[in-house]
Design an enzyme around this catalytic site. Structure first.
Site, PDB file in Angstrom:
ATOM      1  N   ASN A   1       0.877  -1.174   0.000  1.00  0.00           N
ATOM      2  CA  ASN A   1       0.000   0.000   0.000  1.00  0.00           C
ATOM      3  C   ASN A   1       0.912   1.221   0.000  1.00  0.00           C
ATOM      4  OD1 ASN A   1      -1.770   2.069   0.516  1.00  0.00           O
ATOM      5  ND2 ASN A   1      -2.293   1.400   2.602  1.00  0.00           N
ATOM      6  N   TRP A   2       1.054   1.813  -1.171  1.00  0.00           N
ATOM      7  CA  TRP A   2       2.001   2.922  -1.304  1.00  0.00           C
ATOM      8  C   TRP A   2       1.481   4.217  -0.671  1.00  0.00           C
ATOM      9  CZ3 TRP A   2       4.435   2.791  -6.925  1.00  0.00           C
ATOM     10  CH2 TRP A   2       5.140   1.588  -7.078  1.00  0.00           C
ATOM     11  N   LYS A   3       0.196   4.264  -0.355  1.00  0.00           N
ATOM     12  CA  LYS A   3      -0.430   5.478   0.190  1.00  0.00           C
ATOM     13  C   LYS A   3      -0.156   6.673  -0.743  1.00  0.00           C
ATOM     14  CE  LYS A   3      -0.162   3.365   4.689  1.00  0.00           C
ATOM     15  NZ  LYS A   3      -0.109   3.499   6.128  1.00  0.00           N
TER      16      LYS A   3
ATOM     17  N   HIS B   1      -9.646   1.529   4.581  1.00  0.00           N
ATOM     18  CA  HIS B   1      -8.382   1.676   5.313  1.00  0.00           C
ATOM     19  C   HIS B   1      -8.596   2.639   6.484  1.00  0.00           C
ATOM     20  CE1 HIS B   1      -4.279   2.774   6.304  1.00  0.00           C
ATOM     21  NE2 HIS B   1      -3.918   1.647   5.723  1.00  0.00           N
TER      22      HIS B   1
ATOM     23  N   GLU C   1      -6.927   4.987   7.579  1.00  0.00           N
ATOM     24  CA  GLU C   1      -6.668   6.404   7.265  1.00  0.00           C
ATOM     25  C   GLU C   1      -7.855   7.028   6.534  1.00  0.00           C
ATOM     26  OE1 GLU C   1      -2.887   5.689   5.401  1.00  0.00           O
ATOM     27  OE2 GLU C   1      -2.036   5.210   7.368  1.00  0.00           O
TER      28      GLU C   1
ATOM     29  N   GLU D   1      -5.759  -4.601  10.523  1.00  0.00           N
ATOM     30  CA  GLU D   1      -4.707  -3.611  10.723  1.00  0.00           C
ATOM     31  C   GLU D   1      -4.985  -2.806  11.995  1.00  0.00           C
ATOM     32  OE1 GLU D   1      -2.610  -2.670   6.725  1.00  0.00           O
ATOM     33  OE2 GLU D   1      -4.223  -1.247   7.039  1.00  0.00           O
TER      34      GLU D   1
ATOM     35  N   GLY E   1       2.409   2.292  10.738  1.00  0.00           N
ATOM     36  CA  GLY E   1       3.412   3.349  10.567  1.00  0.00           C
ATOM     37  C   GLY E   1       4.095   3.748  11.855  1.00  0.00           C
TER      38      GLY E   1
ATOM     39  N   SER F   1       3.204  -2.111  10.294  1.00  0.00           N
ATOM     40  CA  SER F   1       4.658  -2.202  10.518  1.00  0.00           C
ATOM     41  C   SER F   1       5.229  -3.578  10.162  1.00  0.00           C
ATOM     42  CB  SER F   1       5.011  -1.833  11.965  1.00  0.00           C
ATOM     43  OG  SER F   1       4.627  -0.494  12.232  1.00  0.00           O
TER      44      SER F   1
ATOM     45  N   GLY G   1       2.654  -1.126   4.293  1.00  0.00           N
ATOM     46  CA  GLY G   1       2.755   0.294   3.951  1.00  0.00           C
ATOM     47  C   GLY G   1       4.203   0.684   3.723  1.00  0.00           C
TER      48      GLY G   1
END
Ligand code: PGA
Length: 251
Positions: free
Chosen positions: A9-11, A94, A96, A166, A172, A212, A233
């Protein structure tokens, strides 16, 4: 038999040029992987990254979509647009998106149903905050997310869905859930699927851990019975790290 999936997941990272460069450097590692692999890249890079991926086993994914096919939804991307770009996976719900863009279990449910109608493979994210973990109510929380998120979704659709557990406190932060904590929740999710859809469907559904994940903790996480891969991520932005992750378990 569930085939594990390692999905990046490159965000909100990588310009088109950077995305193409990173993708090219991932191809050899994807070719030797024994698990399924995918990269979920920014919308702007989907087309070019898709070109680089043609003929490879590394699948293309998006990070979000709107449930409608078209309309007055400024700034949104529809499932038809993803279909046109030959996207396979789409991350939905997600944390976020839920945190910063006010997505709810109801909107996530609409997106999952729409993704399935349009032949996309949703990666549905669930997980609790630190506050909830400390209160000890994480299972109730995740159960609620799933009961609402999966409303109206039939058991025969499950094989197209991947669930990603998650925990928000592990995303992160460098603070991975222990493999025992991750396994406990992934096992709980599988049991819940069993109660909702029956034993067989539950056995087949793929459940990932995310938060992570790095080359040095993937082995232990993947050795757990109910963990079928990872949503990655930060480490998916490094060609060396993601190559190592894709080749977990490979000789
Ligand atoms: P992380 O992110 O690997 O950087 O913790 C995981 C995710 O948000 O999917």
């Amino acid at each position: 038999m569930r085939k594990p999936l390692i999905a990046g997941n490159w965000k909100m990272n990588k310009t088109i040029a950077e995305a193409v460069e990173l993708t090219e450097s991932l191809l050899p590692g994807a070719a030797s992987a024994t698990v399924e692999t995918a990269i979920c890249v920014p919308f702007t890079a989907l087309q070019e990254v898709g070109r680089v991926l043609e003929g490879s086993s590394l699948a293309l994914g998006a990070q979000n979509m709107h449930e409608e096919e078209s309309g007055a939804y400024t700034g949104e991307i529809s499932p038809l647009m993803l279909n046109e770009l030959k996207v396979t996976y789409v991350i939905l719900g997600h944390s976020e998106r839920r945190m910063y863009f006010a997505e709810t279990d109801r909107t996530v449910n609409g997106k999952i149903r729409s993704a399935l109608r349009h032949g996309l493979r949703p990666i549905v994210c669930v997980g609790e905050s630190l506050e909830i973990r400390e209160a000890g109510t994480q299972k109730d929380w995740v159960k609620d997310q799933i009961l609402q998120g999966f409303e109206g979704i039939s058991g025969d659709m499950l094989e197209r869905i991947t669930i990603a557990y998650e925990p928000i406190w592990a995303i992160g932060t460098g603070r991975t859930a222990s493999s025992a904590q991750a396994e406990e929740m992934c096992g709980f999710i599988r049991d819940l699927m069993g109660r909702m859809y029956g034993e067989n469907a539950a056995c087949g559904v793929r459940i990932l851990y995310g938060g992570s994940v790095k080359p040095d903790n993937i082995g232990e996480l993947m050795s757990m019975d109910n963990i079928d891969g990872a949503l990655v991520g930060g480490a998916s932005l490094s060609a060396a790290d993601f190559t190592a992750l894709m080749n977990v378990g490979a000789e």
